[in-house]
Design an enzyme around this catalytic site. Structure first.
Site, PDB file in Angstrom:
ATOM      1  N   ASP A 175       0.875  -1.175   0.000  1.00  0.00           N
ATOM      2  CA  ASP A 175       0.000   0.000   0.000  1.00  0.00           C
ATOM      3  C   ASP A 175       0.919   1.234   0.000  1.00  0.00           C
ATOM      4  OD1 ASP A 175      -2.221   1.770   0.571  1.00  0.00           O
ATOM      5  OD2 ASP A 175      -1.522   1.791   2.655  1.00  0.00           O
ATOM      6  N   ASP A 225      -0.323   5.083   0.835  1.00  0.00           N
ATOM      7  CA  ASP A 225      -0.648   6.104   1.839  1.00  0.00           C
ATOM      8  C   ASP A 225      -0.712   5.498   3.238  1.00  0.00           C
ATOM      9  OD1 ASP A 225      -0.986   8.336   0.025  1.00  0.00           O
ATOM     10  OD2 ASP A 225      -2.661   7.175  -0.767  1.00  0.00           O
TER      11      ASP A 225
HETATM   12  C1  XBP Z   1      -5.444   5.966   0.426  1.00  0.00           C
HETATM   13  C2  XBP Z   1      -6.500   6.927   0.235  1.00  0.00           C
HETATM   14  C3  XBP Z   1      -6.380   7.878  -0.827  1.00  0.00           C
HETATM   15  C4  XBP Z   1      -5.785   9.222  -0.538  1.00  0.00           C
HETATM   16  C5  XBP Z   1      -6.250  10.186  -1.608  1.00  0.00           C
HETATM   17  O1  XBP Z   1      -5.999   4.735   0.900  1.00  0.00           O
HETATM   18  O2  XBP Z   1      -7.505   6.866   0.887  1.00  0.00           O
HETATM   19  O3  XBP Z   1      -7.685   8.113  -1.187  1.00  0.00           O
HETATM   20  O4  XBP Z   1      -6.181   9.702   0.723  1.00  0.00           O
HETATM   21  O5  XBP Z   1      -5.889   9.798  -2.852  1.00  0.00           O
HETATM   22  P1  XBP Z   1      -5.081   3.420   0.922  1.00  0.00           P
HETATM   23  P2  XBP Z   1      -6.620  10.396  -4.166  1.00  0.00           P
HETATM   24  O6  XBP Z   1      -3.796   3.785   1.620  1.00  0.00           O
HETATM   25  O7  XBP Z   1      -5.877   2.427   1.733  1.00  0.00           O
HETATM   26  O8  XBP Z   1      -4.861   2.958  -0.500  1.00  0.00           O
HETATM   27  O9  XBP Z   1      -7.083  11.761  -3.825  1.00  0.00           O
HETATM   28  O10 XBP Z   1      -5.550  10.409  -5.249  1.00  0.00           O
HETATM   29  O11 XBP Z   1      -7.771   9.490  -4.518  1.00  0.00           O
HETATM   30 MG    MG Z   2      -3.024   3.068   3.456  1.00  0.00          MG
END
Ligand code: XBP
Ligand code: MG
Length: 254
Positions: free
Chosen positions: A11, A13
């Site tokens: 993953d 973020d």
């Molecule tokens: C990551 C997210 C993303 C970012 C925003 O979730 O929730 O939506 O916050 O990204 P994970 P975008 O780590 O579970 O994949 O604005 O580019 O959609």
């Molecule tokens: Mg995440």
């Protein structure tokens, strides 16, 4: 007999880097200011909004659940993709200043995995440009090429907690879930990775420390470094103090 460990799926973020509070949130607010819509997401509110993954989906969730779809900007539905494009621009600009470092142990583990011929992949709900920006600004311009597949954003219709993004990555790599390990930081993330059948290691962060990770192979505060040991919150660490390929192979074989 247990299958051999062949690949690591990450993953982005919250896992590769703490991008949410000081990255995505700042970029959303900059986009809201740019469009003069009078919204501001503070750090606490943003934690609640993380219940929904995906930036466009998060704005729609905020409008519905927090504003009850009242007093929205004109043509809100049409504005969402435009606001999101502005947010992506602000986010990638922020990353280009080096504002967000990788979490401890990430660079070391990626290098080690490459030396040991473990295959690498990304499985994230964020926009592809955001992934490239993070990798290039922290690991150099060649680093996106380290990953067999960068599965990101709208490439699948259903975002996490659906397993689609992991299913997509596995399919692209022609791998079975039990040949892989996934790295996640959130409840929605582990629902997606385990939904695809991939054993999962969690590194928590400020927003996800209290999430339910019952199904995880291991829950840590970070991957750790030789001089910066992790704290284990759940699972067996077999006397290791940081995550390396030896620990991953051991966990995978058990
Ligand atoms: C990551 C997210 C993303 C970012 C925003 O979730 O929730 O939506 O916050 O990204 P994970 P975008 O780590 O579970 O994949 O604005 O580019 O959609
Ligand atoms: Mg995440």
């Amino acid at each position: 007999m247990k299958t051999k460990l062949k690949a690591l799926l990450f993953d982005v973020d919250g896992t590769l880097a703490d991008t949410e509070r000081d990255g995505h949130r700042i970029a959303f607010n900059a986009a809201f200011d740019e469009y003069g819509i009078g919204w501001h997401w503070d750090a606490d509110l943003y934690g609640k909004l993380l219940a929904v993954t995906g930036g466009k989906e998060r704005m729609q969730f905020y409008a519905a659940e927090f504003l009850h779809n009242e007093n929205l900007p004109d043509s809100f539905e049409q504005l969402v993709p435009e606001l999101h494009a502005a947010k992506t621009r602000h986010y990638t600009e922020l990353l280009s200043t080096g504002a967000i470092p990788l979490r401890p142990g990430i660079e070391r583990l990626l290098n080690e995995a490459r030396n040991e011929n473990l295959r690498l992949a990304i499985a994230t709900t964020t926009t592809p440009d955001n992934v490239t920006a993070l990798l290039e600004n922290t690991l150099g311009s060649a680093s996106p090429g380290w990953f067999d597949v960068i599965a990101a954003g709208d490439i699948v219709p259903a975002k996490k907690p659906a397993s689609d993004i992991y299913d997509y990555a596995l399919n692209e790599m022609k791998l079975a879930p039990d040949e892989c390990l996934a790295f996640e930081d959130s409840h929605n993330g582990i629902l997606a990775s385990m939904g695809a059948g991939i054993p999962t290691i969690i590194t928590v962060n400020g927003y996800t420390r209290d999430h339910d990770f019952n199904e995880a192979l291991l829950v840590l505060d970070a991957l750790g470094e030789p001089d910066q040991p992790f704290t284990a919150l759940q699972g067996k660490t077999n006397n290791h103090t940081y995550v390396d390929c030896a620990l991953l192979k051991l966990l995978h074989s058990q």
